[in-house]
Design an enzyme around this catalytic site. Structure first.
Site, PDB file in Angstrom:
ATOM      1  N   SER A 220      36.264 -10.236 -11.203  1.00  0.00           N
ATOM      2  CA  SER A 220      36.019  -9.512 -12.449  1.00  0.00           C
ATOM      3  C   SER A 220      35.537  -8.093 -12.178  1.00  0.00           C
ATOM      4  CB  SER A 220      35.007 -10.290 -13.292  1.00  0.00           C
ATOM      5  OG  SER A 220      33.833  -9.551 -13.510  1.00  0.00           O
ATOM      6  N   LYS A 221      36.039  -7.178 -13.012  1.00  0.00           N
ATOM      7  CA  LYS A 221      35.729  -5.761 -12.862  1.00  0.00           C
ATOM      8  C   LYS A 221      34.218  -5.543 -13.004  1.00  0.00           C
ATOM      9  CE  LYS A 221      37.093  -1.446 -15.096  1.00  0.00           C
ATOM     10  NZ  LYS A 221      37.968  -0.841 -16.078  1.00  0.00           N
ATOM     11  N   ARG A 222      33.618  -6.300 -13.910  1.00  0.00           N
ATOM     12  CA  ARG A 222      32.206  -6.114 -14.215  1.00  0.00           C
ATOM     13  C   ARG A 222      31.315  -6.687 -13.105  1.00  0.00           C
ATOM     14  NH1 ARG A 222      29.068  -9.016 -17.383  1.00  0.00           N
ATOM     15  NH2 ARG A 222      30.759 -10.468 -17.787  1.00  0.00           N
ATOM     16  N   LYS A 223      31.710  -7.871 -12.600  1.00  0.00           N
ATOM     17  CA  LYS A 223      30.807  -8.543 -11.669  1.00  0.00           C
ATOM     18  C   LYS A 223      31.072  -8.255 -10.194  1.00  0.00           C
ATOM     19  CE  LYS A 223      30.494 -12.655 -14.561  1.00  0.00           C
ATOM     20  NZ  LYS A 223      31.108 -13.953 -14.596  1.00  0.00           N
TER      21      LYS A 223
END
Ligand code: GLU
Length: 547
Positions: free
Chosen positions: A295-298
């Site tokens: 994931s881009k966020r994590k």
């Protein structure tokens, strides 16, 4: 209804050329049989990720192992997500990993016959074909507002029906001529939708180059093809562009699989032969007990910039991706340890059909191995390219003295020798290991295990005896002399027999010198370090290390 008149009312551009003409402008490519034309089609959002490289590698290998073409198309239909410099960043990032395009946006090439390669610059082509579909009764204007569409969606959700614009929900599909023209007269905004002829009860087998035979259900959604600002949707642009750019194999993420029925219908409606498709499975990681998508966020490791800025050896990223792209790559690599990865016979049909596990530890492992195999010059080039982009001003200055750095590398990495250091996976680690070779980055924390008097005596006495031209054995005999003078046992074997009888040993004396010169009790061969530093700098370190 006079469809020709309707098409002109909806798309009044009179400077459009005929649809057939485009077949001449963008003729079939004259390539050898079996040559594949592939493309990378990113949106210029500025975020280039591992999935892009994963796909690009599959595209590039497929094209270049078959004598085909790999090109770059920029899907910039969403103006809001566009970031300046994003296209250059895609090209630069992929080039860093050894992936080059043959043609496309911003690519210097004699082959750029199938452009423009930016979708925003292809508006006329899309309008031509939208107009054609309207004339043929395969597309129509839709005046529904967002609110109306939201209400339909809410109703479908409450009835647990498939959401979308289809069947009785496709309200504008059956507007009368009067209603359409009245809406147009009132200046109501409209989109153009495909008039689907499909039926969800019809299923067929479709061959995906990765997933194998899959069952697809016919599309019955009247999807938007041109938005109200005249910009095409992904679906429409994909069909037009991949046809006229003569793509033979569309390699894209499996998130597009659900739209495949739409694309099949669009190609048919447009009278184009559809390309073959290969849907790649998503990159997953193990997170605690679960396996999930990167994931881009994590996960910072999803961004390609992460590998560049952390300074992984770029080929390690490529080789690791090849191991997950084709499961036989590792075996091939074992049999051909020094071969170029480009010699591996990549096969799209050998790609994993479901969730591909991405393991950063494994990548790091490959990076360590590759770094430990570099020659001094290769190692210098690798570290320097990182320093040029991400190093501190002092790193940049240090790397101007190639000869000095190479001497350091010979010692600390063992380059050129048999005993190689195998724990460096990133350029930054290697660069930081050199800090003590330069006065401006030498930040010692002297922490001796002996009293000040002993330490100072060792340092002073050794400074008096030190000669930069001493070889290792002369150097060590001088350490022994100093050890004896401060009451340490000069012979290690003797010391080991009876350690209680001594205040310390020759290796304790060497440790004091080592801390003084390098700031740490652990370092590679100290005699060589002092030799690289030179007499003046070595003596000044011995002097300033007194307590
Ligand atoms: N612009 C699309 C994306 O970035 C391209 C998908 C495709 O390769 O067709 O996901």
């Amino acid at each position: 209804m006079d469809l020709k008149k309707l098409a002109s009312a909806l798309i009044p551009d009179d400077d459009l050329i005929s649809a057939d003409k485009y077949e001449e402008i963008y003729p079939r490519r004259s390539l050898a049989k079996g040559a594949e034309v592939t493309r990378l089609a990113p949106s210029p959002t500025g975020f280039i990720h591992l999935g892009n490289l994963f796909s690009a590698l599959a595209d590039e290998r497929t094209a270049h192992t078959t004598g085909g073409i790999f090109y770059l198309r920029i899907e910039d239909t969403d103006e809001k997500r566009k970031v300046d410099g994003a296209v250059e960043s895609v090209i630069r990032s992929l080039k860093y990993f050894g992936i080059k395009f043959d043609e496309g946006a911003e690519i210097q090439s004699d082959l750029n016959f199938y452009g423009p390669y930016y979708q925003r610059r292809r508006a006329k082509i899309y309008r031509t074909f939208a107009k054609k579909l309207i004339e043929e009764g395969r597309a129509y204007p839709c005046f529904c507002t967002e609110e109306e569409l939201d209400a339909v969606r809410a109703e479908q959700n409450s009835l647990k029906l498939v959401t979308g614009y289809y069947g009785k929900y496709a309200k504008c599909r059956n507007l009368s001529e009067e209603q359409i023209y009245s809406n147009l007269r009132q200046g109501k905004p409209f989109v153009i939708r495909l008039k689907s002829m499909g039926d969800v009860n019809n299923k067929s087998v479709f061959h995906d180059a990765i997933k194998g035979d899959i069952t697809v259900t016919e599309n019955d959604q009247d999807v938007v093809i041109l938005k109200s600002d005249g910009i095409p949707t992904y679906h429409f642009a994909h069909a037009i562009d991949d046809h006229f750019m003569r793509t033979t194999l569309v390699i894209r993420g499996e998130e597009w699989l659900s739209s495949l029925p739409i694309h099949i219908e669009l190609f048919k409606a447009l009278g184009f032969e559809a390309p073959r498709y290969a849907h790649t499975s998503s990159l997953m990681k193990i997170d605690g007990e679960t396996k999930r998508k990167l994931s881009k966020r994590k996960d910072p490791e999803l961004s390609l910039d992460y590998y560049r800025s952390a300074g992984y050896y770029p080929e390690a990223v490529v080789r690791y991706l090849l191991t997950i792209l084709n499961s036989n790559f590792e075996e091939w690599e074992m049999k051909n340890p020094s071969a170029d990865w480009r010699d591996f016979k990549f096969r799209i049909d050998k790609m994993s059909r479901s969730g591909t596990l991405f393991d950063l530890d494994k990548l790091s492992d490959i990076s360590r191995t590759l770094v430990s195999q570099l020659s001094a010059e290769e190692c210098f080039a690798f570290l320097k390219s990182w320093v040029d982009e991400f190093g501190t001003p002092s790193d940049k200055l240090h790397f101007k003295d190639e000869a000095y750095i190479i001497r350091i590398l010979n010692l600390i990495m063992g380059v050129g020798g048999k005993k190689r250091r195998k724990d460096i996976e990133r350029a930054e680690q290697g660069v930081r290991l050199m800090d003590y070779f330069f006065d401006d980055t030498f930040k010692p924390q002297y922490s001796y295990r002996f009293d000040a008097e002993t330490v100072n005596a060792v340092l002073e006495k050794f400074a008096k005896l030190y000669d930069c031209s001493d070889d290792n054995s002369v150097w060590f005999s001088k350490v022994k002399t100093v050890a004896a003078e401060v009451g340490f046992c000069p012979e290690t074997s003797e010391y080991k027999k009876n350690p209680e009888a001594w205040r310390g040993s020759v290796s304790d004396a060497a440790e004091i010198l080592r801390i003084a010169v390098t700031g740490s009790p652990n370092s590679p061969d100290l005699c060589t370090i002092m030799n690289i530093l030179g007499k003046e700098r070595s003596l000044s370190r011995l002097a300033s290390a007194r307590v």
